[in-house]
Write an enzyme that holds these catalytic residues in place. Structure first.
Site, PDB file in Angstrom:
ATOM      1  N   GLY A 127      -9.066  -4.020  -2.785  1.00  0.00           N
ATOM      2  CA  GLY A 127     -10.074  -5.093  -2.536  1.00  0.00           C
ATOM      3  C   GLY A 127     -11.438  -4.904  -2.947  1.00  0.00           C
ATOM      4  O   GLY A 127     -12.090  -5.888  -3.638  1.00  0.00           O
ATOM      5  N   LEU A 136      -5.293   2.101  -0.190  1.00  0.00           N
ATOM      6  CA  LEU A 136      -5.227   1.499  -1.435  1.00  0.00           C
ATOM      7  C   LEU A 136      -5.410  -0.046  -1.264  1.00  0.00           C
ATOM      8  O   LEU A 136      -6.147  -0.597  -2.116  1.00  0.00           O
ATOM      9  CB  LEU A 136      -3.754   1.565  -2.227  1.00  0.00           C
ATOM     10  CG  LEU A 136      -3.283   3.045  -2.386  1.00  0.00           C
ATOM     11  CD1 LEU A 136      -2.200   3.028  -3.281  1.00  0.00           C
ATOM     12  CD2 LEU A 136      -4.475   3.827  -3.061  1.00  0.00           C
ATOM     13  N   ASP A 137      -5.123  -0.581   0.042  1.00  0.00           N
ATOM     14  CA  ASP A 137      -5.610  -1.955   0.016  1.00  0.00           C
ATOM     15  C   ASP A 137      -7.157  -2.058   0.316  1.00  0.00           C
ATOM     16  O   ASP A 137      -7.643  -2.999  -0.394  1.00  0.00           O
ATOM     17  CB  ASP A 137      -4.811  -2.366   1.729  1.00  0.00           C
ATOM     18  CG  ASP A 137      -3.412  -2.957   1.345  1.00  0.00           C
ATOM     19  OD1 ASP A 137      -2.942  -3.348   0.202  1.00  0.00           O
ATOM     20  OD2 ASP A 137      -2.782  -2.748   2.375  1.00  0.00           O
ATOM     21  N   VAL A 138      -7.804  -1.195   0.735  1.00  0.00           N
ATOM     22  CA  VAL A 138      -9.319  -1.350   0.926  1.00  0.00           C
ATOM     23  C   VAL A 138      -9.903  -0.805  -0.407  1.00  0.00           C
ATOM     24  O   VAL A 138     -10.480  -1.796  -0.900  1.00  0.00           O
ATOM     25  CB  VAL A 138      -9.745  -0.197   1.815  1.00  0.00           C
ATOM     26  CG1 VAL A 138     -11.109  -0.102   1.907  1.00  0.00           C
ATOM     27  CG2 VAL A 138      -9.286  -0.553   3.271  1.00  0.00           C
ATOM     28  N   ASP A 192       0.799  -1.368  -0.046  1.00  0.00           N
ATOM     29  CA  ASP A 192      -0.036   0.114   0.050  1.00  0.00           C
ATOM     30  C   ASP A 192       0.869   1.314  -0.002  1.00  0.00           C
ATOM     31  O   ASP A 192       0.576   2.056  -0.963  1.00  0.00           O
ATOM     32  CB  ASP A 192      -0.886  -0.063   1.247  1.00  0.00           C
ATOM     33  CG  ASP A 192      -2.009   1.099   1.253  1.00  0.00           C
ATOM     34  OD1 ASP A 192      -1.610   2.167   1.134  1.00  0.00           O
ATOM     35  OD2 ASP A 192      -3.094   0.825   1.252  1.00  0.00           O
TER      36      ASP A 192
END
Length: 598
Positions: free
Chosen positions: A460, A455-457, A427
């Site tokens: 996903g 960015l991870d969220v 991220d």
């Protein structure tokens, strides 16, 4: 790449799953900016209409609608700024700085746009399988809660965090003025890097734990001694230390640099990549979806870690799919990550509650055979392993299609193979490389990547969107699909408005004080973006009022505002979110499904 068509080389060209459909836009412009662009990229074409909701219409005239709202009755969420304030995004993003800070990007609105498309795709899949879904409702306030669900779960857990929630964190600044992020996934690599730049032993020892947990806490009170050490080293020396130790470093890029790079590389705006299998599946799922869970009857195998892939699978589970996690022998080590609820990590539960699990050693031939057997009966296989690992293990798309040509094979990656010189695809490294640090902060704040896992969220969520598009395509063609989403695509989505401002000759960053909360006698409040300037005239007066009094006083003056959440543990009892949060059987706080189907 031509907008509206997903083009694949060779014979495996995927016709956009919404080709032939038309959509009419109605609703809040922020969330719908993302939703309508993604519908267009999936093949639908815009049209005029008089409906009061986003409406997607089949060639035969049947329609499915998405009603998008800022919040429910009493939510005090009127726009992006108030959504960030109420749901805790300002609190989490501001942990690094020690006070609540608004994100200068429209994060909650962007996420809501993606969830809106997910809801429409899920409804279409349900209809294709005999359901009678006609619409879906999505609200920005609930989506905003979902984006902080891990932090919220941890704040409401039985015990304390594993490390201090104190201000501080990267980036570091060299003697020649280069600001950079460093990444090390192993304590030995971390220690070797700091030894290579002659950092004091006590500093590197005390720095590891807050650095390691920054993904979970959104802050990293790293000892000042490490910052001081880097301030005496050149960028060349830092890069040499990284190469020697195996750590990864990335200079913070500007939005101007990123825009130039995108133009030079001819990067397209597609947030996903698709590839069809060469054969059709032999049979379809016979289960009929329920009214509120259109993926009932689907099986998803998830071999994910951290946030990106587990969140993608979690959303599929909320839509009704049966999710089976592939975990290593001994189980996922993150199950024990503090803080806990009934001895299980609250953060782990936020993304993995309700999933079944099976332990498989994918390094062994027997384990890989077992995974292939499970995939033969599944609808989706999802992973976020390192690039090339699946193919090396004989678990790539072609390998699993041999036993199940109708499988939707999903990969949530860091870079999607698009940048040749990309650093590690985590991220904060992707934020650094793509200028997110500039876009997320107004011009009077240093351009620092957020320690909230933006960015991870978002990556996903893009993964779930891609999988749903693949499942819909499979309903139409009978062929499996390989889908890939990435953190890079999430970064491109977040920075697109800033890059457009730069292209138009404007400052890409938001003005000074943008989404800066105002202090009250007992906390903070945030106004809508529209009323921010007018509220500044009342700043001295509201500083002497309680937050509740100040919100009321501003409302009497025609200024809309809401309290900034300053303790996530207060949200389960917050009247603004009466139906958005529940408690599971282990006592952990859970964010309810962001969709309401009809």
């Amino acid at each position: 790449m031509t907008p509206g068509t997903i083009r694949i080389t060779g014979t495996n060209q995927l016709t956009a799953p919404l080709r032939g459909m038309r959509f009419h836009t109605a609703g809040p412009p922020g969330p719908l900016t993302t939703a309508t662009e993604h519908l267009r990229l999936l093949g639908a074409e815009p049209t005029d209409g008089d409906a009061d909701a986003l409406t997607l219409t089949d060639p035969d005239g049947s329609a499915v609608q998405a009603a998008v709202a800022w919040g429910g009755s009493g939510s005090q969420v009127y726009d992006e700024a108030t959504a960030q304030a109420a749901a805790g995004l300002m609190l989490v993003h501001g942990r690094r700085d020690g006070t609540p800070r608004g994100l200068a990007v429209d994060y909650a609105s962007t996420a809501t746009g993606i969830l809106t498309v997910q809801g429409l795709l899920a409804a279409l899949i349900g209809r294709a399988r005999g359901g009678a879904l006609t619409g879906v409702g999505v609200a920005v306030d609930k989506t905003a809660l979902l984006t902080v669900s891990q932090y919220l779960a941890a704040a409401c857990a039985d015990d304390d965090e594993a490390t201090s929630l104190a201000p501080g964190g990267p980036p570091f600044t060299t003697a020649d003025g280069v600001r950079f992020e460093v990444e090390a996934l192993d304590v030995g690599v971390w220690a070797d890097f700091w030894r290579a730049v002659d950092a004091p032993q006590d500093g590197l020892r005390k720095g590891w734990r807050p650095f390691q947990f920054r993904y979970a806490t959104a802050c990293a009170p790293i000892p000042q001694a490490l910052h001081d050490t880097i301030a005496l080293r050149s960028w060349a020396q830092v890069r040499a230390a990284a190469e020697e130790s195996g750590a990864d470093v990335c200079r913070l890029r500007t939005l101007t640099e990123r825009g130039q790079e995108m133009r030079a590389n001819g990067e397209d705006i597609m947030p996903w990549q698709f590839l069809l299998s060469s054969e059709r599946r032999t049979a379809a799922s016979g289960s009929v979806p329920t009214a509120d869970r259109p993926l009932t009857g689907f099986t998803v195998l998830e071999a994910g870690r951290r946030v990106q892939a587990p969140l993608a699978a979690h959303l599929l589970g909320l839509l009704g799919a049966n999710v089976v996690r592939i975990e290593p022998p001994g189980g996922d080590p993150l199950r024990g990550m503090p803080p806990t609820c009934s001895d299980i990590s609250a953060r782990w539960l936020a993304l993995n509650r309700g999933k079944d699990s099976v332990e498989i050693d994918i390094k062994s031939a027997e384990g890989r055979k077992r995974l292939c057997e499970l995939a033969a009966g599944a609808d989706v296989f999802l992973h976020n392993w390192a690039p090339g690992k699946a193919e090396q293990l004989g678990l790539g798309a072609d390998d699993l299609w041999a036993g199940n040509p109708g499988l939707v094979y999903a990969y949530t990656s860091g870079w999607a193979g698009r940048l040749a010189d990309a650093p590690m695809g985590t991220d904060f490294m992707v934020q650094a490389r793509t200028g997110v640090g500039e876009a997320a902060r107004p011009v009077d704040e240093a351009p620092i990547p957020s320690l909230m896992t933006l960015l991870d969220v978002l990556g996903g969520m893009l993964g779930t969107e891609a999988i749903l598009a693949g499942l819909l395509s499979r309903e139409q063609t009978g062929r499996g699909v390989r889908v890939e989403s990435s953190l890079l695509a999430a970064a491109n989505l977040l920075t697109a408005p800033a890059l457009r401002r730069a292209t138009d000759g404007l400052d890409p960053r938001r003005p000074a004080g943008f989404r800066r909360p105002l202090a009250t006698a007992d906390g903070w409040l945030a106004t809508t973006d529209e009323h921010a300037a007018a509220a500044l005239e009342h700043a001295d007066r509201i500083r002497g009022l309680s937050t509740t009094e100040a919100v009321g006083a501003l409302r009497d003056s025609g200024i809309y505002a809401t309290a900034v959440t300053t303790d996530l543990a207060d949200l389960p009892g917050d009247a603004r979110f009466t139906d958005a949060l529940t408690t599971d059987s282990l006592g952990a706080v859970a964010v309810s499904s962001p969709w309401s189907f009809r």
